[in-house]
Design an enzyme around this catalytic site. Structure first.
Site, mmCIF file in Angstrom:
data_model
loop_
_atom_site.group_PDB
_atom_site.id
_atom_site.type_symbol
_atom_site.label_atom_id
_atom_site.label_comp_id
_atom_site.label_asym_id
_atom_site.label_seq_id
_atom_site.Cartn_x
_atom_site.Cartn_y
_atom_site.Cartn_z
ATOM 1 N N GLU A 35 0.740 -1.142 -0.248
ATOM 2 C CA GLU A 35 -0.056 0.069 0.047
ATOM 3 C C GLU A 35 0.878 1.329 0.030
ATOM 4 O O GLU A 35 0.329 2.316 -0.391
ATOM 5 C CB GLU A 35 -1.053 0.005 1.292
ATOM 6 C CG GLU A 35 -1.963 -0.825 1.065
ATOM 7 C CD GLU A 35 -2.903 -0.877 2.285
ATOM 8 O OE1 GLU A 35 -2.649 -1.083 3.382
ATOM 9 O OE2 GLU A 35 -4.104 -0.257 2.036
ATOM 10 N N TYR B 71 -18.757 25.425 0.509
ATOM 11 C CA TYR B 71 -18.566 23.801 0.416
ATOM 12 C C TYR B 71 -17.597 23.648 -0.465
ATOM 13 O O TYR B 71 -16.691 22.909 -0.497
ATOM 14 C CB TYR B 71 -19.881 23.033 0.159
ATOM 15 C CG TYR B 71 -20.667 23.566 -0.851
ATOM 16 C CD1 TYR B 71 -20.374 23.431 -2.122
ATOM 17 C CD2 TYR B 71 -22.125 24.047 -0.492
ATOM 18 C CE1 TYR B 71 -21.348 23.743 -2.923
ATOM 19 C CE2 TYR B 71 -22.997 24.301 -1.398
ATOM 20 C CZ TYR B 71 -22.611 24.277 -2.780
ATOM 21 O OH TYR B 71 -23.437 24.788 -3.767
ATOM 22 N N VAL C 268 -6.724 4.871 8.597
ATOM 23 C CA VAL C 268 -7.731 5.900 7.921
ATOM 24 C C VAL C 268 -8.289 6.553 9.439
ATOM 25 O O VAL C 268 -8.507 7.811 9.265
ATOM 26 C CB VAL C 268 -8.822 5.119 7.480
ATOM 27 C CG1 VAL C 268 -8.547 4.777 6.249
ATOM 28 C CG2 VAL C 268 -9.672 3.978 8.428
ATOM 29 N N GLU C 269 -8.074 6.156 10.524
ATOM 30 C CA GLU C 269 -8.363 6.963 11.903
ATOM 31 C C GLU C 269 -7.585 8.331 11.690
ATOM 32 O O GLU C 269 -8.036 9.218 12.177
ATOM 33 C CB GLU C 269 -8.047 5.933 13.081
ATOM 34 C CG GLU C 269 -9.065 5.023 13.245
ATOM 35 C CD GLU C 269 -8.780 3.685 12.398
ATOM 36 O OE1 GLU C 269 -8.053 3.554 11.299
ATOM 37 O OE2 GLU C 269 -9.403 2.592 13.089
ATOM 38 N N LYS D 181 -12.824 3.643 2.441
ATOM 39 C CA LYS D 181 -11.883 3.123 1.826
ATOM 40 C C LYS D 181 -12.204 1.891 0.940
ATOM 41 O O LYS D 181 -12.376 0.893 1.225
ATOM 42 C CB LYS D 181 -10.592 2.706 2.689
ATOM 43 C CG LYS D 181 -9.249 2.383 1.918
ATOM 44 C CD LYS D 181 -8.423 1.976 3.128
ATOM 45 C CE LYS D 181 -6.839 1.679 2.416
ATOM 46 N NZ LYS D 181 -5.981 1.361 3.435
HETATM 47 N N1 LIG Z 1 -9.613 0.288 11.903
HETATM 48 C C1 LIG Z 1 -8.715 0.086 10.765
HETATM 49 N N2 LIG Z 1 -8.416 -1.107 10.487
HETATM 50 C C2 LIG Z 1 -7.636 -1.127 9.313
HETATM 51 C C3 LIG Z 1 -7.085 -0.332 8.595
HETATM 52 C C4 LIG Z 1 -7.195 0.785 9.004
HETATM 53 O O1 LIG Z 1 -6.800 2.220 8.572
HETATM 54 N N3 LIG Z 1 -8.018 0.991 10.198
HETATM 55 N N4 LIG Z 1 -6.062 -0.393 7.702
HETATM 56 C C5 LIG Z 1 -5.876 -1.679 7.016
HETATM 57 C C6 LIG Z 1 -5.240 -1.840 5.754
HETATM 58 O O2 LIG Z 1 -4.478 -0.658 5.546
HETATM 59 C C7 LIG Z 1 -6.119 -2.260 4.816
HETATM 60 O O3 LIG Z 1 -6.981 -1.208 4.573
HETATM 61 C C8 LIG Z 1 -5.674 -2.869 3.502
HETATM 62 O O4 LIG Z 1 -6.647 -3.681 2.895
HETATM 63 C C9 LIG Z 1 -6.609 -2.957 7.861
HETATM 64 N N5 LIG Z 1 -7.485 -2.567 8.728
#
Ligand SMILES: Nc1nc2c(c(=O)[nH]1)N=C([C@H](O)[C@@H](O)CO)CN2
Length: 121
Positions: free
Chosen positions: A21, A53, A72-73, A98
């Site tokens: 990634e 906006y 992503v958090e 995502k």
């Molecule tokens: N709560 C989360 N879980 C996961 C994340 C994330 O950012 N927050 N990221 C991944 C990996 O990057 C995934 O997106 C790859 O497929 C896994 N779980």
């Protein structure tokens, strides 16, 4: 309280915890709801009185395009803080999706709600 929203804002970014990634860019989708009193622009019919906006979208696109977080958090938290810090918004609800990250799921991600008064900095 009224809201101004941005729905389905798709932005490509470097995001993810795995090695593969870190070598690609992936599509992310933002749905954002921002508290704002829309009665003032409704009375004046002036763009200056709005929570614009387009301006918010441009700022989010600029930041996310140049970002490279693992989770992503983390990205969701940073974007919420930018909106609260730089625009006249007291409360924001942000969904960060995502798409395609998990086989069989249309999208995965997080939903957060933050207020200017309680934002951890
Ligand atoms: N709560 C989360 N879980 C996961 C994340 C994330 O950012 N927050 N990221 C991944 C990996 O990057 C995934 O997106 C790859 O497929 C896994 N779980």
């Amino acid at each position: 309280m009224d809201k101004v929203f941005i729905e389905g804002l798709e932005i490509e970014a470097l995001i993810g915890i795995y090695d593969w990634e870190r070598r690609i860019r992936q599509a992310l989708v933002f749905d954002i709801e921002m508290s704002f009193d829309n009665r003032i622009p409704a009375a004046s019919d002036a763009i200056e009185d709005t929570l614009n906006y387009k301006a918010v979208s441009k700022r989010v696109i600029e930041f996310v395009s140049g970002s490279g977080f693992g989770l992503v958090e983390t990205l969701a938290e940073k974007v919420a803080a930018i909106i609260l810090d730089e625009f006249a918004v007291s409360h924001v609800r942000l969904k960060l999706s995502k798409p395609g990250a998990v086989r069989g799921a249309r999208a995965v991600g997080v939903i957060i709600e933050r207020s200017a008064a309680t934002l951890a900095r």
